[in-house]
Design a protein around this motif. Structure first.
Motif, PDB file in Angstrom:
ATOM      1  N   SER A  14     -27.464  24.199  68.207  1.00 57.97           N
ATOM      2  CA  SER A  14     -27.350  23.852  66.792  1.00 57.97           C
ATOM      3  C   SER A  14     -27.987  24.956  65.963  1.00 57.97           C
ATOM      4  O   SER A  14     -28.829  25.708  66.438  1.00 57.97           O
ATOM      5  CB  SER A  14     -28.066  22.526  66.528  1.00 57.97           C
ATOM      6  OG  SER A  14     -28.109  22.264  65.147  1.00 57.97           O
ATOM      7  N   THR A  15     -27.585  25.018  64.719  1.00 59.63           N
ATOM      8  CA  THR A  15     -28.179  26.019  63.835  1.00 59.63           C
ATOM      9  C   THR A  15     -29.476  25.515  63.214  1.00 59.63           C
ATOM     10  O   THR A  15     -30.177  26.296  62.583  1.00 59.63           O
ATOM     11  CB  THR A  15     -27.198  26.393  62.713  1.00 59.63           C
ATOM     12  OG1 THR A  15     -26.862  25.226  61.978  1.00 59.63           O
ATOM     13  CG2 THR A  15     -25.948  27.040  63.279  1.00 59.63           C
ATOM     14  N   PHE A  16     -29.809  24.215  63.376  1.00 63.40           N
ATOM     15  CA  PHE A  16     -31.037  23.695  62.756  1.00 63.40           C
ATOM     16  C   PHE A  16     -32.265  24.181  63.499  1.00 63.40           C
ATOM     17  O   PHE A  16     -32.380  24.070  64.709  1.00 63.40           O
ATOM     18  CB  PHE A  16     -31.059  22.161  62.733  1.00 63.40           C
ATOM     19  CG  PHE A  16     -32.324  21.631  62.100  1.00 63.40           C
ATOM     20  CD1 PHE A  16     -32.440  21.556  60.731  1.00 63.40           C
ATOM     21  CD2 PHE A  16     -33.406  21.256  62.871  1.00 63.40           C
ATOM     22  CE1 PHE A  16     -33.611  21.101  60.135  1.00 63.40           C
ATOM     23  CE2 PHE A  16     -34.579  20.795  62.294  1.00 63.40           C
ATOM     24  CZ  PHE A  16     -34.676  20.717  60.920  1.00 63.40           C
ATOM     25  N   GLN A  17     -33.185  24.714  62.718  1.00 64.87           N
ATOM     26  CA  GLN A  17     -34.515  25.044  63.200  1.00 64.87           C
ATOM     27  C   GLN A  17     -35.473  24.632  62.101  1.00 64.87           C
ATOM     28  O   GLN A  17     -35.278  24.999  60.944  1.00 64.87           O
ATOM     29  CB  GLN A  17     -34.644  26.533  63.485  1.00 64.87           C
ATOM     30  CG  GLN A  17     -33.689  26.998  64.535  1.00 64.87           C
ATOM     31  CD  GLN A  17     -34.318  27.973  65.498  1.00 64.87           C
ATOM     32  OE1 GLN A  17     -35.485  28.302  65.410  1.00 64.87           O
ATOM     33  NE2 GLN A  17     -33.531  28.413  66.430  1.00 64.87           N
ATOM     34  N   GLY A  18     -36.466  23.860  62.443  1.00 63.79           N
ATOM     35  CA  GLY A  18     -37.415  23.418  61.428  1.00 63.79           C
ATOM     36  C   GLY A  18     -38.369  22.373  61.957  1.00 63.79           C
ATOM     37  O   GLY A  18     -38.602  22.277  63.162  1.00 63.79           O
ATOM     38  N   TRP A  19     -38.902  21.601  61.035  1.00 67.18           N
ATOM     39  CA  TRP A  19     -39.927  20.607  61.331  1.00 67.18           C
ATOM     40  C   TRP A  19     -39.438  19.219  60.958  1.00 67.18           C
ATOM     41  O   TRP A  19     -38.688  19.057  60.004  1.00 67.18           O
ATOM     42  CB  TRP A  19     -41.195  20.922  60.552  1.00 67.18           C
ATOM     43  CG  TRP A  19     -41.770  22.248  60.931  1.00 67.18           C
ATOM     44  CD1 TRP A  19     -41.470  23.456  60.378  1.00 67.18           C
ATOM     45  CD2 TRP A  19     -42.707  22.504  61.963  1.00 67.18           C
ATOM     46  NE1 TRP A  19     -42.168  24.453  61.007  1.00 67.18           N
ATOM     47  CE2 TRP A  19     -42.949  23.891  61.971  1.00 67.18           C
ATOM     48  CE3 TRP A  19     -43.385  21.702  62.868  1.00 67.18           C
ATOM     49  CZ2 TRP A  19     -43.824  24.482  62.862  1.00 67.18           C
ATOM     50  CZ3 TRP A  19     -44.262  22.289  63.755  1.00 67.18           C
ATOM     51  CH2 TRP A  19     -44.482  23.666  63.749  1.00 67.18           C
ATOM     52  N   PRO A  44     -43.398  28.442  55.889  1.00 71.16           N
ATOM     53  CA  PRO A  44     -43.207  27.695  54.645  1.00 71.16           C
ATOM     54  C   PRO A  44     -42.635  26.286  54.886  1.00 71.16           C
ATOM     55  O   PRO A  44     -43.014  25.332  54.196  1.00 71.16           O
ATOM     56  CB  PRO A  44     -42.233  28.547  53.841  1.00 71.16           C
ATOM     57  CG  PRO A  44     -42.380  29.923  54.379  1.00 71.16           C
ATOM     58  CD  PRO A  44     -42.701  29.744  55.838  1.00 71.16           C
ATOM     59  N   ALA A  45     -41.756  26.140  55.878  1.00 71.08           N
ATOM     60  CA  ALA A  45     -41.203  24.822  56.199  1.00 71.08           C
ATOM     61  C   ALA A  45     -42.294  23.913  56.753  1.00 71.08           C
ATOM     62  O   ALA A  45     -42.368  22.725  56.421  1.00 71.08           O
ATOM     63  CB  ALA A  45     -40.054  24.951  57.190  1.00 71.08           C
ATOM     64  N   ARG A  46     -43.164  24.465  57.585  1.00 71.98           N
ATOM     65  CA  ARG A  46     -44.291  23.683  58.126  1.00 71.98           C
ATOM     66  C   ARG A  46     -45.219  23.246  57.010  1.00 71.98           C
ATOM     67  O   ARG A  46     -45.666  22.093  56.956  1.00 71.98           O
ATOM     68  CB  ARG A  46     -45.056  24.502  59.173  1.00 71.98           C
ATOM     69  CG  ARG A  46     -46.147  23.709  59.878  1.00 71.98           C
ATOM     70  CD  ARG A  46     -46.836  24.549  60.928  1.00 71.98           C
ATOM     71  NE  ARG A  46     -47.695  25.545  60.349  1.00 71.98           N
ATOM     72  CZ  ARG A  46     -48.956  25.330  59.976  1.00 71.98           C
ATOM     73  NH1 ARG A  46     -49.505  24.151  60.136  1.00 71.98           N
ATOM     74  NH2 ARG A  46     -49.658  26.300  59.450  1.00 71.98           N
ATOM     75  N   GLN A  47     -45.514  24.148  56.085  1.00 69.15           N
ATOM     76  CA  GLN A  47     -46.382  23.807  54.955  1.00 69.15           C
ATOM     77  C   GLN A  47     -45.760  22.709  54.089  1.00 69.15           C
ATOM     78  O   GLN A  47     -46.460  21.816  53.608  1.00 69.15           O
ATOM     79  CB  GLN A  47     -46.695  25.050  54.119  1.00 69.15           C
ATOM     80  CG  GLN A  47     -47.581  26.059  54.811  1.00 69.15           C
ATOM     81  CD  GLN A  47     -48.940  25.485  55.171  1.00 69.15           C
ATOM     82  OE1 GLN A  47     -49.533  24.716  54.428  1.00 69.15           O
ATOM     83  NE2 GLN A  47     -49.442  25.870  56.341  1.00 69.15           N
ATOM     84  N   ALA A  48     -44.444  22.757  53.904  1.00 64.62           N
ATOM     85  CA  ALA A  48     -43.751  21.725  53.126  1.00 64.62           C
ATOM     86  C   ALA A  48     -43.841  20.379  53.832  1.00 64.62           C
ATOM     87  O   ALA A  48     -44.059  19.340  53.190  1.00 64.62           O
ATOM     88  CB  ALA A  48     -42.294  22.124  52.903  1.00 64.62           C
ATOM     89  N   ALA A  49     -43.691  20.374  55.149  1.00 64.56           N
ATOM     90  CA  ALA A  49     -43.803  19.135  55.921  1.00 64.56           C
ATOM     91  C   ALA A  49     -45.218  18.567  55.829  1.00 64.56           C
ATOM     92  O   ALA A  49     -45.401  17.357  55.640  1.00 64.56           O
ATOM     93  CB  ALA A  49     -43.411  19.375  57.375  1.00 64.56           C
TER      94      ALA A  49
END
Length: 77
Positions: A14-19, A44-49
């Motif tokens: 999958s193209t999804f990578q994140g938290w 930045p995604a981790r900080q947003a989570a």
């Protein structure tokens, strides 16, 4: 760093990578995804989570008798 309720998601197919932020209160489930592509990278995604989790915890603490309402209001965001 306290990462409870937050997990890293990367998929080979999958193209999804994140938290993923996920928690349950009194039988009500809340899940939100923070994609690296949307937030400009892994950190930045981790900080947003983390920030979303802290806002969610604060709202749940302010309204302990209404977890369903709190979680539903976050689903709409």
């Amino acid at each position: 760093m306290d990462m409870r309720n937050i997990a890293r998601f990367t998929y080979e197919n999958s193209t999804f990578q994140g938290w993923r932020l996920s928690l349950r209160r009194r039988g009500y489930q809340f899940t939100a995804y923070f994609a690296d592509a949307e937030y400009g990278g892994e950190e930045p995604a981790r900080q947003a989570a983390l920030a979303a989790r802290e806002r969610l915890f604060a709202e749940l603490a302010a309204h302990p008798d209404d977890p369903k309402g709190v979680l539903k209001s976050f689903q709409a965001k």
